[in-house]
Motif scaffolding. Structure first.
Motif, mmCIF file in Angstrom:
data_model
loop_
_atom_site.group_PDB
_atom_site.id
_atom_site.type_symbol
_atom_site.label_atom_id
_atom_site.label_comp_id
_atom_site.label_asym_id
_atom_site.label_seq_id
_atom_site.Cartn_x
_atom_site.Cartn_y
_atom_site.Cartn_z
ATOM 1 N N PRO A 423 -11.258 18.882 -9.306
ATOM 2 C CA PRO A 423 -10.634 17.866 -10.164
ATOM 3 C C PRO A 423 -10.962 16.468 -9.662
ATOM 4 C CG PRO A 423 -9.037 18.651 -8.593
ATOM 5 C CD PRO A 423 -10.312 19.421 -8.305
ATOM 6 N N VAL A 424 -10.542 15.471 -10.405
ATOM 7 C CA VAL A 424 -10.670 14.090 -9.933
ATOM 8 C C VAL A 424 -9.757 13.903 -8.717
ATOM 9 C CG1 VAL A 424 -10.285 11.672 -10.531
ATOM 10 C CG2 VAL A 424 -11.246 13.235 -12.222
ATOM 11 N N ALA A 425 -10.299 13.253 -7.680
ATOM 12 C CA ALA A 425 -9.537 13.089 -6.432
ATOM 13 C C ALA A 425 -8.527 11.955 -6.571
ATOM 14 C CB ALA A 425 -10.491 12.799 -5.275
ATOM 15 N N VAL A 445 3.664 5.062 -0.003
ATOM 16 C CA VAL A 445 3.361 3.653 0.292
ATOM 17 C C VAL A 445 2.056 3.179 -0.337
ATOM 18 C CG1 VAL A 445 4.663 3.592 2.445
ATOM 19 C CG2 VAL A 445 2.280 4.354 2.470
ATOM 20 N N GLY A 446 1.361 4.041 -1.043
ATOM 21 C CA GLY A 446 0.096 3.635 -1.660
ATOM 22 C C GLY A 446 -0.555 4.805 -2.343
ATOM 23 N N HIS A 447 -1.787 4.603 -2.762
ATOM 24 C CA HIS A 447 -2.501 5.686 -3.428
ATOM 25 C C HIS A 447 -4.003 5.525 -3.253
ATOM 26 C CE1 HIS A 447 -2.519 2.573 -6.629
ATOM 27 N NE2 HIS A 447 -3.728 3.063 -6.870
ATOM 28 N N TYR A 448 -4.687 6.604 -3.549
ATOM 29 C CA TYR A 448 -6.152 6.655 -3.506
ATOM 30 C C TYR A 448 -6.633 7.338 -4.771
ATOM 31 C CZ TYR A 448 -10.902 7.866 -1.956
ATOM 32 O OH TYR A 448 -12.259 7.994 -1.850
ATOM 33 N N ASP A 449 -7.549 6.670 -5.475
ATOM 34 C CA ASP A 449 -8.071 7.216 -6.725
ATOM 35 C C ASP A 449 -9.584 7.249 -6.625
ATOM 36 O OD1 ASP A 449 -8.794 7.938 -9.278
ATOM 37 O OD2 ASP A 449 -7.367 6.611 -10.275
ATOM 38 N N GLY A 450 -10.132 8.469 -6.500
ATOM 39 C CA GLY A 450 -11.574 8.625 -6.344
ATOM 40 C C GLY A 450 -12.377 8.281 -7.573
ATOM 41 N N SER A 451 -11.712 8.116 -8.710
ATOM 42 C CA SER A 451 -12.440 7.793 -9.940
ATOM 43 C C SER A 451 -12.717 6.302 -10.070
ATOM 44 C CB SER A 451 -11.642 8.267 -11.160
ATOM 45 O OG SER A 451 -10.400 7.572 -11.254
ATOM 46 N N LEU A 452 -12.106 5.482 -9.220
ATOM 47 C CA LEU A 452 -12.296 4.038 -9.282
ATOM 48 C C LEU A 452 -13.587 3.642 -8.571
ATOM 49 C CD1 LEU A 452 -8.651 2.801 -8.569
ATOM 50 C CD2 LEU A 452 -9.813 2.981 -10.769
ATOM 51 N N PRO A 453 -14.120 2.436 -8.868
ATOM 52 C CA PRO A 453 -15.360 1.989 -8.207
ATOM 53 C C PRO A 453 -15.184 1.888 -6.695
ATOM 54 C CG PRO A 453 -14.846 0.608 -10.105
ATOM 55 C CD PRO A 453 -13.665 1.487 -9.889
ATOM 56 N N GLU A 454 -16.300 1.965 -5.994
ATOM 57 C CA GLU A 454 -16.262 1.921 -4.540
ATOM 58 C C GLU A 454 -15.663 0.605 -4.059
ATOM 59 O OE1 GLU A 454 -19.258 2.528 -0.709
ATOM 60 O OE2 GLU A 454 -20.003 2.693 -2.757
ATOM 61 N N GLY A 455 -14.760 0.723 -3.107
ATOM 62 C CA GLY A 455 -14.072 -0.447 -2.588
ATOM 63 C C GLY A 455 -12.740 -0.711 -3.243
ATOM 64 N N GLN A 456 -12.477 -0.042 -4.386
ATOM 65 C CA GLN A 456 -11.220 -0.253 -5.102
ATOM 66 C C GLN A 456 -10.359 1.012 -5.130
ATOM 67 O OE1 GLN A 456 -11.949 -1.901 -9.015
ATOM 68 N NE2 GLN A 456 -13.650 -3.161 -8.288
ATOM 69 N N GLU A 457 -10.827 2.070 -4.483
ATOM 70 C CA GLU A 457 -10.099 3.339 -4.574
ATOM 71 C C GLU A 457 -8.773 3.306 -3.814
ATOM 72 O OE1 GLU A 457 -14.422 4.411 -3.248
ATOM 73 O OE2 GLU A 457 -12.889 2.943 -2.745
ATOM 74 N N PHE A 458 -8.696 2.466 -2.794
ATOM 75 C CA PHE A 458 -7.628 2.535 -1.811
ATOM 76 C C PHE A 458 -6.670 1.359 -1.991
ATOM 77 C CE2 PHE A 458 -6.335 1.915 2.755
ATOM 78 C CZ PHE A 458 -5.572 3.063 2.821
ATOM 79 N N LEU A 459 -5.365 1.624 -2.074
ATOM 80 C CA LEU A 459 -4.388 0.554 -2.271
ATOM 81 C C LEU A 459 -3.100 0.892 -1.529
ATOM 82 C CD1 LEU A 459 -3.485 -2.078 -3.705
ATOM 83 C CD2 LEU A 459 -2.665 -0.630 -5.575
ATOM 84 N N ILE A 460 -2.607 -0.078 -0.747
ATOM 85 C CA ILE A 460 -1.303 0.049 -0.068
ATOM 86 C C ILE A 460 -0.366 -0.960 -0.703
ATOM 87 C CG2 ILE A 460 -0.058 -0.201 2.105
ATOM 88 C CD1 ILE A 460 -2.552 0.639 3.567
ATOM 89 N N ASN A 461 0.761 -0.495 -1.204
ATOM 90 C CA ASN A 461 1.676 -1.384 -1.926
ATOM 91 C C ASN A 461 3.047 -1.502 -1.279
ATOM 92 O OD1 ASN A 461 2.810 1.127 -2.574
ATOM 93 N ND2 ASN A 461 1.718 1.228 -4.537
ATOM 94 N N ARG A 462 3.223 -0.949 -0.071
ATOM 95 C CA ARG A 462 4.504 -1.078 0.630
ATOM 96 C C ARG A 462 4.249 -1.228 2.122
ATOM 97 N NH1 ARG A 462 9.283 2.998 -0.983
ATOM 98 N NH2 ARG A 462 10.172 1.766 0.726
ATOM 99 N N ASN A 463 5.240 -1.791 2.816
ATOM 100 C CA ASN A 463 5.134 -1.910 4.266
ATOM 101 C C ASN A 463 5.244 -0.534 4.909
ATOM 102 O OD1 ASN A 463 4.921 -4.704 4.161
ATOM 103 N ND2 ASN A 463 7.149 -4.984 4.220
ATOM 104 N N LEU A 464 4.505 -0.364 5.995
ATOM 105 C CA LEU A 464 4.496 0.916 6.690
ATOM 106 C C LEU A 464 5.316 0.826 7.970
ATOM 107 C CD1 LEU A 464 1.748 0.889 4.939
ATOM 108 C CD2 LEU A 464 1.031 2.703 6.454
ATOM 109 N N THR A 465 5.848 1.964 8.365
ATOM 110 C CA THR A 465 6.521 2.092 9.655
ATOM 111 C C THR A 465 5.618 2.914 10.561
ATOM 112 O OG1 THR A 465 8.710 1.981 8.639
ATOM 113 C CG2 THR A 465 8.553 2.947 10.848
ATOM 114 N N TRP A 466 5.450 2.434 11.813
ATOM 115 C CA TRP A 466 4.520 3.098 12.711
ATOM 116 C C TRP A 466 5.265 3.906 13.762
ATOM 117 C CZ3 TRP A 466 0.007 2.868 10.524
ATOM 118 C CH2 TRP A 466 -0.301 1.771 9.715
ATOM 119 N N VAL A 467 4.522 4.393 14.714
ATOM 120 C CA VAL A 467 5.072 5.233 15.762
ATOM 121 C C VAL A 467 6.207 4.486 16.479
ATOM 122 C CG1 VAL A 467 3.303 4.412 17.379
ATOM 123 C CG2 VAL A 467 4.474 6.570 17.823
#
Length: 812
Positions: A423-425, A445-467
């Motif tokens: 399927p589409v990733a 906190v974000g998403h990845y869409d493999g159907s989008l052009p290169e460089g635009q697939e990856f998006l973070i829309n919220r702050n992350l909490t780390w270790v």
């Protein structure tokens, strides 16, 4: 459940395969599963049942057709997965038919499953030969996209190839170049890690270690992997691990305190709610299947009455595990009996948790994809009404052919397959947040869409909490970034991410972080102190603004003023005997030439230009020849004057005022001619000298023709030597009238200055070459004016009694 057409299902509901000891004397027991029930896998199987019942009630999809199902438990075991695959392929009849009249009652049109990649590979190799389509909801190994090996395999979950690329981009996004990696020792883990390592290499990410393990390995093997993680310097750990394996590893890590690690998870475990109990993974991030909503599923899952439960051995086992009681009369002594008041809605279990449906939706979509394929084989649209013939016997290869073409939407989610059955990733980026109460929550906190052009697939829309609950991105590098002004030098025997930062050599810069090389500045530029930028070199020349230039200019102007004052004194006392006796015309001409000599030194100070370079050398050469010619004329006059006092001598008429002027003009004209030839053929010109100093530019006048310069200088020297010789010859004439001694001394100074000038001029660096030349001009000029005119001025001003004809004639 029976039906017109059967759909198979294989899920890893239990965790282990029961180990049978063969004594080779009795028939071995059939393989069976053991261990605890995986509530999430049970939910997957129930979601398949729900989807089939929903399809059977539909009036648009397969109207009038009833789908049946056969669902088996493989307990994530390859042998058992292969066993149930044969059962699904050949039917459940225990009788072996030698002819072609095999029973069709048990043959399935397609199979949903398996959850793991390794069992799915084994299943696909079997059913691929029979053209039975397999649609997996959770097998992500990139190897299954190979249609030559797995021609009948499809999946509703994206391939690990997409996930590996996304994970590599995620790690690169946060600047992590030094990571650890662990994987399941299975087709899922090994193939997924291989894909990730390829993607990581392209992104410049280095892996400190890559360890594999399986939940069936010995504890010592699991301990060794845990110790590697504890001892490593990499803060970030990528885990491409199946959920059951990850649980074993985290339990081992929890036994002994270990350094905090930032976990990056594959979808197999990072979105499994059952893993949220491990606090050491707080702050973990990873990609998971997008959350979804399946209307009616929760009600279906909770619709478990005691009769329904009792009818299914699997549900019975689950019910007894959850409520810690026994159904029916089979309770042993000391065990409680279920009394019928148990309420499934009151328990906290993965089976009832429908808050984040991810893989469950993949099962749901897989069933609908198969149903659409069967629909396309059986049904036709006639008179705006769909008609299906349930009596048509279809083959699985027809369903396989139609499955490649399906393209529909269900509950807002698109379902289709590419040429590889993928399927589409689309992934959801999840982060494990630790709440104030201490519990861990899975937050998108974000998403990845493999159907989008290169460089635009990856998006973070919220702050992350780390270790450890930190809000700052942890640092995980083998070596800190090399700042501009340095270059990377790889450490011997270590990965490319381990390097030393070496300052750029002299004259070179690097203006990028982690630059592999330094490059030289352009010829007229020089690095700054940090060696990260090129700036114009400092231009040096003898200027009027610096102390040396001011001093030399002051002496030059002072000398010219001295010559003018001397001329004024001589003019004021031009009728006095001492002025008249010393050839006043040549004296005034000499003072004029000395004034020019002093002033010509000013042309050597300041920014060299075309006109100043030509003027300084020619003016110097001509004025000095004029000066020496005057001195030479005075010397000749002295000699001839005493020769004329001899009886019968008439030499003065041959060297009268006209001849004296012609002598001065002739000698000067020769120098003018030399300078004209020099300027005509190869004149001096301004030049940027870049060879003396690397960091500075010396702005100077090039000679053009060195021969021209030395001829000009040599001609001056020749006249000076000739004048010196004549002055020496006249030095013993009567003192009171004779100025030959003064000329001798002045020529001695003049020659000494210019003889020492030559080596000093050749060896002096940069602007001091010009200073040496100015010094020689001023020294020789001061020597002439002081030696020749100072005694006369002293007599005129302070000893007027000696400024008489008798005194000059030595008759006192």
């Amino acid at each position: 459940m029976d039906g017109d057409y059967i759909v198979g299902g294989v899920f890893s509901i239990h965790n282990y395969l029961y180990t049978v000891e063969h004594n080779f004397t009795t028939m071995p027991e059939p393989p069976r599963c053991t261990g605890s029930i995986d509530s999430r896998e049970l939910r997957f199987s129930r979601a398949m049942v729900f989807a089939i019942e929903e399809i059977n009630q539909s009036t648009e999809l397969l109207p009038g057709i009833k789908l049946g199902y056969q669902i088996h438990d493989s307990c994530a075991s390859v042998p058992l997965a292969m066993h149930v695959t044969f059962q699904l392929s050949n039917g459940l009849d225990p009788v072996f038919y030698a002819n072609n009249n095999c029973s069709q009652s048990g043959m399935v049109m397609a199979i949903v499953g398996e959850s793991g990649s390794t069992p799915s590979i084994s299943m696909s190799r079997i059913i691929g030969s029979f053209n039975i389509p397999q649609v997996s909801h959770f097998s992500t190994c990139a190897c299954l996209s190979d249609k030559q090996q797995y021609p009948s395999f499809f999946r509703t979950i994206p391939s690990d190839q997409f996930q590996s690329d996304a994970l590599a981009k995620l790690i690169k996004h946060f600047g992590w170049t030094w990571i650890g990696a662990v994987r399941s020792d299975s087709d899922y883990g090994n193939n997924g890690m291989a894909s990730f390592l390829d993607a990581a290499q392209k992104e410049g990410i280095c892996v400190e270690y890559s360890e594999s393990f399986h939940r069936t390995h010995t504890r010592s093997r699991i301990q060794r992997v845990a110790d590697v993680i504890r001892r490593s310097t990499a803060v970030v750990v990528l885990a491409f691990v199946a959920s059951g394996d990850m649980k074993i590893l985290l339990k081992e890590l929890s036994r002994k305190p270990s350094p905090a690690r930032q976990w990056i998870g594959s979808e197999a475990w990072v979105t499994n709610p059952d893993m949220l109990s491990f606090s050491i993974c707080a702050g973990a991030i990873g990609f998971g299947i997008q959350q979804s909503v399946i209307p009616g599923l929760r009600e279906f899952l909770l619709d478990l009455s005691p009769p329904k439960v009792a009818a299914s051995p699997l549900l019975t086992e689950f019910w007894e595990d959850v409520f810690k009681c026994r159904l029916g009369k089979g309770a042993a002594k000391g065990e409680s009996v279920c009394n019928g008041t148990e309420n499934i809605e009151m328990i906290q279990d993965l089976y009832t948790d429908t808050s984040q449906l991810r893989i469950t939706n993949m099962v749901y979509k897989a069933v609908y994809a198969i149903a659409h394929a069967i629909h396309n084989v059986l049904c036709q649209d006639r008179n705006a009404k769909t008609q299906c013939d349930k009596f048509t016997r279809i083959e699985s290869k027809q369903v396989l052919s139609q499955l490649k073409k399906v393209n529909f939407s269900k509950n807002g989610y698109d379902v289709s397959f590419d040429a590889n059955g993928d399927p589409v990733a689309r992934y959801e980026l999840v982060n494990w947040h630790k709440s104030k109460s201490g519990s861990i929550q899975m937050v998108p906190v974000g998403h990845y869409d493999g159907s989008l052009p290169e460089g635009q697939e990856f998006l973070i829309n919220r702050n992350l909490t780390w270790v450890d609950g930190d809000t700052q991105v942890p640092v995980s590098v083998c070596s800190n970034s090399c700042p501009p002004g340095t270059r990377k030098v790889l450490q011997k025997g270590k990965p490319i991410c381990c390097y030393d930062c070496i300052p750029c050599p002299e004259g070179e810069i690097s203006n990028d972080t982690d630059s592999p090389d330094c490059f030289p500045c352009p010829e007229e530029l020089w690095p700054n102190a940090q060696r990260d930028a090129c700036f114009p070199k400092l231009i040096e020349f003898l200027s009027f603004d610096e102390v040396l230039g001011i001093i030399l200019a002051a002496f030059s102007v002072g000398g010219a003023c001295l010559a003018i004052i001397t001329a004024a004194i001589f003019f004021r006392h031009r009728a006095s005997p001492i002025v008249r006796a010393n050839n006043s015309e040549l004296s005034f001409l000499l003072l004029f030439s000395l004034t020019l000599c002093f002033l010509c030194s000013l042309t050597f100070i300041g920014t060299p230009s075309d006109w100043s370079c030509m003027l300084r050398h020619t003016a110097f050469g001509i004025t000095f020849v004029l000066c020496i010619s005057c001195v030479l004329g005075k010397t000749i006059v002295v000699l001839l004057a005493f020769k004329a006092t001899l009886p019968g001598s008439n030499v003065m008429k041959w060297f009268g005022p006209l001849q004296q002027r012609m002598t001065v003009v002739s000698f000067t004209f020769i120098q003018v001619l030399i300078c004209a030839i020099w300027l005509g053929l190869s004149p001096p010109f301004p030049m940027k000298n870049l060879s003396i100093y690397k960091e500075r530019i010396i702005l100077e006048c090039a000679l053009g023709s060195a021969i021209g310069f030395w001829v000009v200088l040599g001609y001056i020297g020749l006249l000076a030597v000739f004048c010196f010789v004549l002055a020496v010859l006249a030095r013993k004439l009567p003192d009171n009238f004779n100025e030959a001694k003064l000329i001798t001394f002045s020529m001695l100074i003049f020659c000494a200055v210019w003889i020492t000038f030559i080596p000093a001029y050749v060896s002096s660096p940069e602007k001091f070459t010009v200073a040496v030349e100015i010094f020689a001009i001023l020294a020789s000029s001061f020597g002439l004016i002081v030696c020749i005119f100072a005694p006369k001025c002293f007599i005129i001003l302070f000893k007027p009694e000696k400024n008489t004809k008798k005194h000059l004639m030595n008759k006192n």
